[in-house]
Design an enzyme around this catalytic site. Structure first.
Site, PDB file in Angstrom:
ATOM      1  N   CYS A 248     -18.401  38.056 -43.657  1.00 50.55           N
ATOM      2  CA  CYS A 248     -18.321  37.836 -45.104  1.00 50.55           C
ATOM      3  C   CYS A 248     -19.581  37.133 -45.615  1.00 50.55           C
ATOM      4  O   CYS A 248     -19.885  37.217 -46.806  1.00 50.55           O
ATOM      5  CB  CYS A 248     -17.058  37.075 -45.474  1.00 50.55           C
ATOM      6  SG  CYS A 248     -16.833  35.523 -44.606  1.00 50.55           S
ATOM      7  N   HIS A 249     -20.319  36.486 -44.723  1.00 56.15           N
ATOM      8  CA  HIS A 249     -21.569  35.853 -45.149  1.00 56.15           C
ATOM      9  C   HIS A 249     -22.604  36.878 -45.596  1.00 56.15           C
ATOM     10  O   HIS A 249     -23.539  36.537 -46.305  1.00 56.15           O
ATOM     11  CB  HIS A 249     -22.142  34.970 -44.024  1.00 56.15           C
ATOM     12  CG  HIS A 249     -22.495  35.694 -42.781  1.00 56.15           C
ATOM     13  ND1 HIS A 249     -21.551  36.013 -41.811  1.00 56.15           N
ATOM     14  CD2 HIS A 249     -23.680  36.175 -42.325  1.00 56.15           C
ATOM     15  CE1 HIS A 249     -22.149  36.648 -40.824  1.00 56.15           C
ATOM     16  NE2 HIS A 249     -23.444  36.759 -41.108  1.00 56.15           N
TER      17      HIS A 249
ATOM     18  N   TYR B  20     -20.562  42.529 -53.586  1.00 49.93           N
ATOM     19  CA  TYR B  20     -19.114  42.651 -53.746  1.00 49.93           C
ATOM     20  C   TYR B  20     -18.782  44.019 -54.342  1.00 49.93           C
ATOM     21  O   TYR B  20     -17.806  44.652 -53.950  1.00 49.93           O
ATOM     22  CB  TYR B  20     -18.573  41.522 -54.629  1.00 49.93           C
ATOM     23  CG  TYR B  20     -18.761  40.162 -54.008  1.00 49.93           C
ATOM     24  CD1 TYR B  20     -17.866  39.683 -53.056  1.00 49.93           C
ATOM     25  CD2 TYR B  20     -19.836  39.355 -54.354  1.00 49.93           C
ATOM     26  CE1 TYR B  20     -18.038  38.436 -52.467  1.00 49.93           C
ATOM     27  CE2 TYR B  20     -20.020  38.110 -53.772  1.00 49.93           C
ATOM     28  CZ  TYR B  20     -19.120  37.660 -52.825  1.00 49.93           C
ATOM     29  OH  TYR B  20     -19.304  36.433 -52.234  1.00 49.93           O
TER      30      TYR B  20
ATOM     31  N   GLU C 220     -29.906  35.376 -39.163  1.00 44.50           N
ATOM     32  CA  GLU C 220     -29.976  36.810 -38.855  1.00 44.50           C
ATOM     33  C   GLU C 220     -31.325  37.404 -39.244  1.00 44.50           C
ATOM     34  O   GLU C 220     -31.862  38.247 -38.509  1.00 44.50           O
ATOM     35  CB  GLU C 220     -28.838  37.543 -39.563  1.00 44.50           C
ATOM     36  CG  GLU C 220     -27.476  37.213 -38.964  1.00 44.50           C
ATOM     37  CD  GLU C 220     -26.347  38.000 -39.581  1.00 44.50           C
ATOM     38  OE1 GLU C 220     -26.584  38.931 -40.386  1.00 44.50           O
ATOM     39  OE2 GLU C 220     -25.175  37.706 -39.233  1.00 44.50           O
TER      40      GLU C 220
ATOM     41  N   ASN D 164     -11.127  35.660 -45.690  1.00 43.08           N
ATOM     42  CA  ASN D 164     -11.435  36.271 -44.402  1.00 43.08           C
ATOM     43  C   ASN D 164     -11.070  35.301 -43.273  1.00 43.08           C
ATOM     44  O   ASN D 164     -11.635  34.213 -43.186  1.00 43.08           O
ATOM     45  CB  ASN D 164     -12.929  36.612 -44.343  1.00 43.08           C
ATOM     46  CG  ASN D 164     -13.378  37.080 -42.983  1.00 43.08           C
ATOM     47  OD1 ASN D 164     -12.580  37.508 -42.152  1.00 43.08           O
ATOM     48  ND2 ASN D 164     -14.679  37.010 -42.741  1.00 43.08           N
TER      49      ASN D 164
END
Length: 150
Positions: free
Chosen positions: A117-118, A86, A146, A109
């Site tokens: 945002c993850h 952040y 991912e 979001n």
């Protein structure tokens, strides 16, 4: 118009306005939506297969404050399989003291997955929040997905 894509994460609902993505969220509830957008669904399919790491779907933030939109645009720059804190996002938009506000913008979001945002985590590496504290498991699943393909 509202569309759906079924993934291993659940139903992914999204809204397109003038061929621009304005909303996307994951749900385990079948809302009865049957409409599919071939182009968006192909990109989501490739993302979940690990063959597509960036989205070509144009996004449109048609609400939110300028600050929130700055945060959302900054998240688009986080590469697939990587994370930023952040604080990193706050610094990237020249608001280094706005860490909590960045967290709130991430929470709001409107275009999950495509606006990643993850990929935003705590400075200590912790998985803090994902559309609220009750959805951290979704954030974790997306990050694990991912990492399998990088």
């Amino acid at each position: 118009m509202k569309y759906v894509y079924k993934s291993f994460m659940g139903y992914i609902y999204y809204i397109l306005e003038n061929n621009q993505l304005t909303s996307m969220y994951i749900s385990d509830v079948d809302e009865g939506i049957k409409e599919e957008n071939i182009a968006v669904n192909q990109e989501l399919k490739a993302y979940f297969e690990g063959t597509k790491h960036t989205f070509d779907i144009p996004v449109l933030f048609n609400h939110g404050t300028k600050f929130q939109q700055d945060v959302w645009y900054a998240m688009l720059d986080i590469p697939f399989g990587q994370t930023r804190s952040y604080l990193d996002i706050a610094k990237s938009i020249d608001r280094p003291k706005a860490v909590r506000a960045v967290g709130q913008a991430c929470k709001r979001n409107p275009i999950g997955i495509v606006v990643p945002c993850h990929r935003v985590i705590g400075s200590d590496g912790s998985l803090t929040g994902y559309s609220g504290k009750n959805f951290i498991h979704v954030k974790q699943k997306l990050l694990e997905h991912e990492r399998r393909f990088v």
